[in-house]
Design an enzyme around this catalytic site. Structure first.
Site, short mmCIF file in Angstrom:
data_model
loop_
_atom_site.label_atom_id
_atom_site.label_comp_id
_atom_site.label_asym_id
_atom_site.label_seq_id
_atom_site.Cartn_x
_atom_site.Cartn_y
_atom_site.Cartn_z
N ASP A 243 21.66 45.84 65.52
CA ASP A 243 21.48 47.29 65.66
C ASP A 243 22.75 47.93 66.21
O ASP A 243 22.70 48.72 67.15
CB ASP A 243 20.28 47.62 66.54
CG ASP A 243 19.79 49.06 66.31
OD1 ASP A 243 20.20 49.66 65.30
OD2 ASP A 243 19.02 49.55 67.14
N ALA B 275 9.85 52.92 77.42
CA ALA B 275 10.49 52.70 78.70
C ALA B 275 10.82 54.00 79.40
O ALA B 275 10.99 55.05 78.78
CB ALA B 275 11.77 51.89 78.51
N VAL C 256 13.66 55.41 82.33
CA VAL C 256 14.90 54.99 82.96
C VAL C 256 15.13 55.80 84.23
O VAL C 256 15.00 57.03 84.23
CB VAL C 256 16.09 55.14 82.01
CG1 VAL C 256 17.38 54.72 82.70
CG2 VAL C 256 15.88 54.31 80.77
N GLY D 91 15.47 59.49 82.11
CA GLY D 91 15.05 59.66 80.73
C GLY D 91 13.78 58.90 80.43
O GLY D 91 13.34 58.07 81.23
#
Lengths: 381, 408
Positions: free
Chosen positions: B192, B75, B77, B70
């Site tokens: 979060d 970022a 992954v 992903g």
């Protein structure tokens, strides 16, 4: 779950706590490695010159080749002791730098930066990277890790003589030297809590204090202890050798040993003789930490003769370092650029980069499509 | 055999043209002098690593990077595995190098820094495990984390083909409750908490992820930002602009997750990114905050008198709305959704609640339902920016702009 278990799971305990022997031997190997690398770097320069000279002498035959001295042989590298003095210079520079900004950078953040610097120089030598290259970056990184983040452009505006690229360049190197652990546990909060508890114990008559103004005495001791934590604790190895609670108790001990002992007694007397050996060990540990703190003398505290001596010594080391600074690591901005360029070559064509840029711009536009913009701005995250 | 990445290819560095023997003679002996921290690998010619670089190399070489799972704003992954044991899967989150100079200007992104900072410290069965961090030559940082083949709780809630019951909810809430208690016991606020930050491990354990908005408890007098926590899960004190707050903010989010698990839809969802709209939704779902039920609320920085006046919802309302929770479950939910943060239960009190001691028993971990989007979904989850909802990006607010605010 007791506090000790929590502390033992911290990276400060797992990665950055040492016996004094282990600490000394780590610094020794860092020094040896760096010294050899400096010699090797000078050696390369020498060889390069030789090649050059040889080529030149091909053109103009007859002229002497071996004119200059041999830099690799002559280079005298710093000792561990001298390296430490240079790192200390960097630490005191961080304290000063944080003072001159408006508003001043909070002491805890400066303390974090100092510990970053000290940790970094356990596996790096000032001969490889001079602290002046690293220290503003350490300070900036500390503002980000400790929730006092300000934009880099503002940061460099506040600190005369710094440029954004110089602050940014060593960040990665620093993170690597920190082994990507960014949490520093300080003793300052513990001291505040401890002082509060002492006052409470005194009010509840659980702790005896002699003298005409016992509360004033506690306040004075707290101020002195806090001063120890802000300077002596930052300029010595206590963070590597002791836990935060040992350090604040030691600072209190150094400030007012009777008071610290009365506090310990109020905590441990009721444990009875079973805890005697534990108590002896604890007192010994705190005493030795307190000695380290009170033996530290800053330049300001020294008398005139000592100050002159210190300055002279620093100058000598500075000159020596100037001659043995690794010539290949002087320009960190260039070193960093080189590194990233090496990797990126061929990995991404210019065309791709342009299309990515477009995409990002488009995304940004979509994100910021709301004409009223973000509803709120934060000042300190 | 590459030259050390730190060595510029300057004229002074002529190793490349030298005979191996000569190069070796110029090279530092690195294995013997560094024996304190490394286990004397065979000396390789031309290797000139700092001690720190050597440690890094050793960590990096433990893993093999596989296919991309992903991609997010900050970022990428990848799937990966241990070099020594290819069956041991991991996920490798690689922070991107921003391609634009203005994005590079801050150095390492603050969210990434926070995530690394806190995950390095927190080690708990219900918190995503950070296995290693290493850097690659192009100066990017790679976080090696556990591999989550089973997606996250948000997907599971949405996936109509998955049936789950009260015992499963209790098991998941137990994991979430322990994770949050552990954070707070370590003086860390997560800030979060929401279902798509709760990843489902191979063994069924739900683990709290994404510490990009986390922070340590502030000193009592120090300000904190109120623009944290994804809007639907954000407590009223933050919506009113509180600058001093506690673990109670995470407990509110946990209450919202609890309600969502029971309802299978978000309990206080707003189709707007305005805080005022979120407040109105809370008035409807929980009750209108006022001085009576929350002394001091009117002195919060962004307090406003709400148009929508709803008395605080009582037990009967919750019993009707959440019949599967049972009386004790409803009691706990109400305690987590107290408007006044001072009256809200703490994470510790959550774990001590009577609900855990009544039927049904929480489902054993291995029997929990765990269908999900699989590895690709994990890639998205892990790569996403903190503070952003997956599907409602457009409507969602403010937290995601945190770092942009810092840039301007």
């Amino acid at each position: 779950m007791i506090e000790d278990d929590i502390y033992r799971s911290s990276t400060q305990y797992r990665y950055w706590s040492y016996t004094s022997e282990a600490l000394a031997s780590l610094r020794q190997s860092t020094n040896e490695l760096a010294s050899e690398r400096v010699r090797a770097a000078f050696g390369r320069i020498r060889d390069a010159k030789k090649v050059q000279n040889a080529q030149q002498s091909d053109h103009k035959s007859g002229e002497g080749v071996e004119g200059g001295q041999d830099p690799a042989k002559d280079v005298e590298t710093l000792t561990v002791e001298e390296e430490l003095r240079v790192v200390h210079w960097g630490c005191s520079k961080i304290i000063e730098t944080g003072k001159v900004t408006t508003p001043p950078i909070p002491m805890e953040i400066r303390a974090t930066a100092i510990q970053f610097l000290r940790r970094f120089y356990l596996t790096n030598s000032p001969m490889t990277y001079h602290p002046k290259q690293i220290l503003t970056c350490a300070l900036f990184l500390a503002t980000k890790t400790d929730h006092w983040h300000i934009p880099l452009s503002t940061f460099v505006d506040k600190i005369p003589g710094t440029e954004e690229k110089d602050v940014r360049a060593p960040e990665f190197l620093l993170m690597q030297g920190l082994r990507f652990t960014l949490d520093v546990r300080h003793p300052m909060r513990g001291l505040e809590g401890g002082v509060g508890e002492i006052l409470k114990l005194f009010e509840e008559k659980m702790l005896r204090l002699d003298g005409p103004d016992p509360k004033g005495r506690v306040g004075k001791a707290a101020d002195r202890a806090s001063q120890f934590l802000r300077v002596a604790a930052q300029m010595t190895d206590v963070y590597f050798l002791y836990t935060p609670s040992q350090i604040w108790l030691a600072a209190l001990m150094a400030a007012d040993s009777d008071l610290a002992n009365a506090y310990l007694a109020s905590k441990m007397d009721h444990l009875g003789p079973a805890a005697a050996s534990l108590r002896a060990k604890l007192e010994l540990t705190i005493r030795s930490c307190a000695d380290m703190l009170s033996n530290y003398k800053s330049e300001d505290e020294a008398n005139e003769v000592e100050q002159k001596e210190m300055k002279k010594e620093m100058k000598r080391i500075g000159r020596k370092l100037h001659l043995c600074q690794n010539p290949e690591k002087m320009d960190l901005v260039a070193v960093t650029k080189q590194k990233t360029a090496e990797k990126r070559e061929g990995s991404e064509s210019d065309k791709e980069r342009v299309s990515k840029k477009r995409k990002l711009e488009r995304e940004k536009l979509e994100r910021d499509g709301d004409v009223f913009g973000p509803s709120l701005k934060n000042s300190n995250a | 055999m590459a030259v050390s990445p730190l060595l510029p290819r300057s004229p002074s560095n002529i190793n490349a043209n030298m005979s191996p023997a000569k190069a070796k003679s110029l090279t530092v002996r690195n294995s013997s002098s560094a024996s304190a921290s490394t286990s004397g690998k065979p000396t390789q010619p031309k290797q000139e690593f700092d001690l720190a670089e050597k440690m890094n190399e050793e960590i990096a070489s433990k893993y093999v990077k596989g296919k991309k799972l992903g991609e997010g704003t900050f970022a990428l992954v990848y799937r990966g595995h241990l070099r020594s044991d290819p069956s041991h899967l991991v996920a490798i989150k690689k922070f991107k190098i921003p391609s634009q100079p203005e994005q590079r200007s801050e150095g390492l992104n603050v969210d990434s820094i926070r995530e690394i900072k806190y995950l390095q410290e927190l080690s708990h069965p219900s918190i995503v495990a950070l296995l290693d961090v290493f850097s690659t030559k192009d100066e990017t940082i790679n976080m090696v984390i556990e591999y989550f083949p089973n997606g996250n709780l948000e997907q599971l809630i949405k996936d109509q083909s998955v049936a789950y019951g009260a015992a499963d909810v209790k098991a998941w809430m137990g994991m979430l409750g322990r994770a949050i208690y552990f954070c707070h016991a370590n003086f860390v606020l997560h800030r979060d908490i929401k279902p798509n930050n709760l990843l489902i491990a191979a063994d069924g354990e739900v683990k709290l992820a994404d510490f990009g908005l986390a922070r340590g408890f502030a000193d009592p007098y120090a300000n904190m930002t109120h623009v944290v926590i994804t809007l639907w899960y954000r407590p009223p004190e933050l919506l009113f602009g509180a600058r001093h707050y506690s673990g109670a903010v995470d407990v509110w989010s946990m209450g919202m997750v609890f309600a969502e698990l029971l309802l299978r839809v978000p309990y206080a969802a707003t189709m707007s990114d305005k805080e005022i709209a979120q407040l109105e939704t809370i008035c409807e779902a929980v009750g209108t905050p006022n001085e009576e039920n929350w002394p001091g609320v009117s002195s919060l920085p962004n307090y406003m008198e709400m148009e929508k006046q709803v008395p605080v919802r009582g037990r009967d309302y919750y019993m009707a709305k959440f019949p599967t929770a049972g009386a004790q479950g409803v009691d706990l939910l109400m305690a987590m959704l107290k408007l006044d943060p001072n009256k809200r239960v703490t994470a510790k009190q959550v774990l001590e609640h009577a609900w855990w001691r009544v039927e049904p028993r929480p489902t054993d971990r291995e029997n929990l339902p765990k269908q999900g989007g699989g590895a690709e979904k994990m890639g998205e989850d892990v790569a996403r920016q903190p503070g952003v909802l997956a599907d409602h990006d457009k409507f969602q607010g403010v937290a995601r702009r945190l770092d942009f605010a810092a840039l301007k």
